[in-house]
Design a protein around this motif. Sequence first.
Motif, PDB file in Angstrom:
ATOM      1  N   ASN A   1       0.827  -1.204   0.000  1.00 16.55           N
ATOM      2  CA  ASN A   1       0.000   0.000   0.000  1.00 16.55           C
ATOM      3  C   ASN A   1       0.861   1.253   0.000  1.00 16.55           C
ATOM      4  O   ASN A   1       1.989   1.262   0.493  1.00 16.55           O
ATOM      5  CB  ASN A   1      -1.015  -0.016   1.149  1.00 16.55           C
ATOM      6  CG  ASN A   1      -0.454   0.475   2.448  1.00 16.55           C
ATOM      7  OD1 ASN A   1      -0.397   1.674   2.691  1.00 16.55           O
ATOM      8  ND2 ASN A   1      -0.016  -0.443   3.310  1.00 16.55           N
TER       9      ASN A   1
ATOM     10  N   ALA B   1       0.313   5.908  -0.781  1.00 19.65           N
ATOM     11  CA  ALA B   1      -0.559   7.038  -1.118  1.00 19.65           C
ATOM     12  C   ALA B   1       0.099   7.861  -2.211  1.00 19.65           C
ATOM     13  O   ALA B   1       1.326   7.914  -2.309  1.00 19.65           O
ATOM     14  CB  ALA B   1      -0.821   7.896   0.107  1.00 19.65           C
TER      15      ALA B   1
ATOM     16  N   ARG C   1      -8.654   9.687  -7.472  1.00 20.82           N
ATOM     17  CA  ARG C   1      -8.841   8.274  -7.810  1.00 20.82           C
ATOM     18  C   ARG C   1      -8.895   8.075  -9.324  1.00 20.82           C
ATOM     19  O   ARG C   1      -8.386   7.087  -9.838  1.00 20.82           O
ATOM     20  CB  ARG C   1     -10.122   7.732  -7.151  1.00 20.82           C
ATOM     21  CG  ARG C   1      -9.878   7.210  -5.749  1.00 20.82           C
ATOM     22  CD  ARG C   1     -11.069   6.469  -5.197  1.00 20.82           C
ATOM     23  NE  ARG C   1     -12.203   7.353  -4.987  1.00 20.82           N
ATOM     24  CZ  ARG C   1     -13.466   7.046  -5.260  1.00 20.82           C
ATOM     25  NH1 ARG C   1     -13.768   5.873  -5.757  1.00 20.82           N
ATOM     26  NH2 ARG C   1     -14.437   7.899  -5.019  1.00 20.82           N
TER      27      ARG C   1
ATOM     28  N   LEU D   1      -8.813   1.346  -4.413  1.00 21.50           N
ATOM     29  CA  LEU D   1      -8.479   2.769  -4.372  1.00 21.50           C
ATOM     30  C   LEU D   1      -9.453   3.483  -3.448  1.00 21.50           C
ATOM     31  O   LEU D   1     -10.666   3.308  -3.575  1.00 21.50           O
ATOM     32  CB  LEU D   1      -8.575   3.394  -5.767  1.00 21.50           C
ATOM     33  CG  LEU D   1      -7.791   2.736  -6.907  1.00 21.50           C
ATOM     34  CD1 LEU D   1      -7.964   3.536  -8.185  1.00 21.50           C
ATOM     35  CD2 LEU D   1      -6.323   2.603  -6.560  1.00 21.50           C
ATOM     36  N   THR D   2      -8.924   4.284  -2.507  1.00 21.72           N
ATOM     37  CA  THR D   2      -9.779   5.057  -1.595  1.00 21.72           C
ATOM     38  C   THR D   2      -9.248   6.476  -1.466  1.00 21.72           C
ATOM     39  O   THR D   2      -8.041   6.718  -1.558  1.00 21.72           O
ATOM     40  CB  THR D   2      -9.841   4.408  -0.193  1.00 21.72           C
ATOM     41  OG1 THR D   2      -8.518   4.257   0.324  1.00 21.72           O
ATOM     42  CG2 THR D   2     -10.528   3.058  -0.234  1.00 21.72           C
ATOM     43  N   ASP D   3     -10.187   7.414  -1.261  1.00 21.35           N
ATOM     44  CA  ASP D   3      -9.806   8.809  -1.015  1.00 21.35           C
ATOM     45  C   ASP D   3      -9.216   8.932   0.380  1.00 21.35           C
ATOM     46  O   ASP D   3      -9.704   8.323   1.328  1.00 21.35           O
ATOM     47  CB  ASP D   3     -11.036   9.720  -1.122  1.00 21.35           C
ATOM     48  CG  ASP D   3     -11.600   9.756  -2.531  1.00 21.35           C
ATOM     49  OD1 ASP D   3     -10.796   9.765  -3.487  1.00 21.35           O
ATOM     50  OD2 ASP D   3     -12.833   9.757  -2.675  1.00 21.35           O
ATOM     51  N   GLU D   4      -8.166   9.756   0.481  1.00 24.55           N
ATOM     52  CA  GLU D   4      -7.528   9.941   1.782  1.00 24.55           C
ATOM     53  C   GLU D   4      -6.958  11.350   1.887  1.00 24.55           C
ATOM     54  O   GLU D   4      -5.782  11.586   1.597  1.00 24.55           O
ATOM     55  CB  GLU D   4      -6.412   8.899   1.971  1.00 24.55           C
ATOM     56  CG  GLU D   4      -5.879   8.815   3.385  1.00 24.55           C
ATOM     57  CD  GLU D   4      -4.846   7.716   3.527  1.00 24.55           C
ATOM     58  OE1 GLU D   4      -3.657   8.015   3.346  1.00 24.55           O
ATOM     59  OE2 GLU D   4      -5.237   6.567   3.810  1.00 24.55           O
TER      60      GLU D   4
ATOM     61  N   GLN E   1      -5.438  12.841  -1.193  1.00 24.75           N
ATOM     62  CA  GLN E   1      -4.617  11.837  -1.861  1.00 24.75           C
ATOM     63  C   GLN E   1      -5.476  10.611  -2.183  1.00 24.75           C
ATOM     64  O   GLN E   1      -6.628  10.543  -1.776  1.00 24.75           O
ATOM     65  CB  GLN E   1      -3.460  11.382  -0.955  1.00 24.75           C
ATOM     66  CG  GLN E   1      -2.514  12.480  -0.518  1.00 24.75           C
ATOM     67  CD  GLN E   1      -1.333  11.900   0.248  1.00 24.75           C
ATOM     68  OE1 GLN E   1      -0.219  11.885  -0.230  1.00 24.75           O
ATOM     69  NE2 GLN E   1      -1.602  11.408   1.450  1.00 24.75           N
ATOM     70  N   THR E   2      -4.869   9.675  -2.899  1.00 21.43           N
ATOM     71  CA  THR E   2      -5.517   8.383  -3.116  1.00 21.43           C
ATOM     72  C   THR E   2      -4.650   7.301  -2.497  1.00 21.43           C
ATOM     73  O   THR E   2      -3.440   7.259  -2.729  1.00 21.43           O
ATOM     74  CB  THR E   2      -5.714   8.101  -4.621  1.00 21.43           C
ATOM     75  OG1 THR E   2      -6.601   9.085  -5.167  1.00 21.43           O
ATOM     76  CG2 THR E   2      -6.298   6.712  -4.846  1.00 21.43           C
ATOM     77  N   ARG E   3      -5.285   6.453  -1.699  1.00 17.66           N
ATOM     78  CA  ARG E   3      -4.594   5.315  -1.088  1.00 17.66           C
ATOM     79  C   ARG E   3      -4.778   4.106  -2.000  1.00 17.66           C
ATOM     80  O   ARG E   3      -5.899   3.764  -2.386  1.00 17.66           O
ATOM     81  CB  ARG E   3      -5.170   5.023   0.294  1.00 17.66           C
ATOM     82  CG  ARG E   3      -4.660   3.756   0.962  1.00 17.66           C
ATOM     83  CD  ARG E   3      -3.223   3.812   1.374  1.00 17.66           C
ATOM     84  NE  ARG E   3      -2.918   4.935   2.258  1.00 17.66           N
ATOM     85  CZ  ARG E   3      -1.687   5.197   2.712  1.00 17.66           C
ATOM     86  NH1 ARG E   3      -0.669   4.409   2.370  1.00 17.66           N
ATOM     87  NH2 ARG E   3      -1.476   6.236   3.493  1.00 17.66           N
TER      88      ARG E   3
ATOM     89  N   ARG F   1       3.331   4.887  -9.913  1.00 17.72           N
ATOM     90  CA  ARG F   1       3.096   6.137  -9.195  1.00 17.72           C
ATOM     91  C   ARG F   1       3.796   7.305  -9.890  1.00 17.72           C
ATOM     92  O   ARG F   1       3.226   8.395 -10.016  1.00 17.72           O
ATOM     93  CB  ARG F   1       3.577   6.017  -7.749  1.00 17.72           C
ATOM     94  CG  ARG F   1       3.305   7.286  -6.943  1.00 17.72           C
ATOM     95  CD  ARG F   1       3.578   7.102  -5.470  1.00 17.72           C
ATOM     96  NE  ARG F   1       4.972   6.785  -5.197  1.00 17.72           N
ATOM     97  CZ  ARG F   1       5.464   6.630  -3.962  1.00 17.72           C
ATOM     98  NH1 ARG F   1       4.657   6.742  -2.912  1.00 17.72           N
ATOM     99  NH2 ARG F   1       6.727   6.335  -3.776  1.00 17.72           N
TER     100      ARG F   1
END
Length: 197
Positions: free
Chosen positions: A45, A47, A52, A135-138, A141-143, A177
């Motif tokens: 994992n 970020a 996303r 993929l999740t919003d954080e 950022q995107t995690r 990335r």
Amino acid sequence: MRNAPFLLFVWSMLFTAGSSADSLEGKDIEVQVNMVGENIVIDLNFAVAATRQEVWEVLTDFDGMAGFVSNLEESKVVSVSSKDKFTIFQRGAAIYGPVSFPFESIREVRLVPHRKIATHLVSGNMRKLEGITHLTDEGGQTRVVHRTDAIPKDWIPEAVGKIFVKHEMREQFNEMRNEIIKRKRARLKETDVREKR
């Protein structure tokens, strides 16, 4: 296993030569490798400062992936069942120190847009290869959280196998990335130029 002594020798070479080949780039990408019997489970994992959708565009760019992931020689969509289900072919070589491990796979890909990418091995030189990426919003950022569950055809000693797999996964996702950031910067620059006209 008849060739076990030879494989052990190769892996010991890999261990001593490959340890100096690691780059500091991408060290913030967390990678855990668990080897239980023949099964290898990889959890990764990180970020990235992107939406996303921006991350999704790169992680699902299978036709262009060989252009920004260095261990891929070929990557393409070979058949499409629907916009969210298709089959890909990938071929390349994982290189670590003086040793190269060629790989080839045909995988089914299922998508939940901007949230989940799941892959399933159809054929190739692995006995099992399953992958899932969330993929999740954080906070701006995107995690990216990824798991691979694999069984190789050849036996891999655990200690050096973990080092090799960590290196390969970290390098691959760091290159993705970097591509996400590169494309985002290009879009921002293009927008800035249009606004100044």
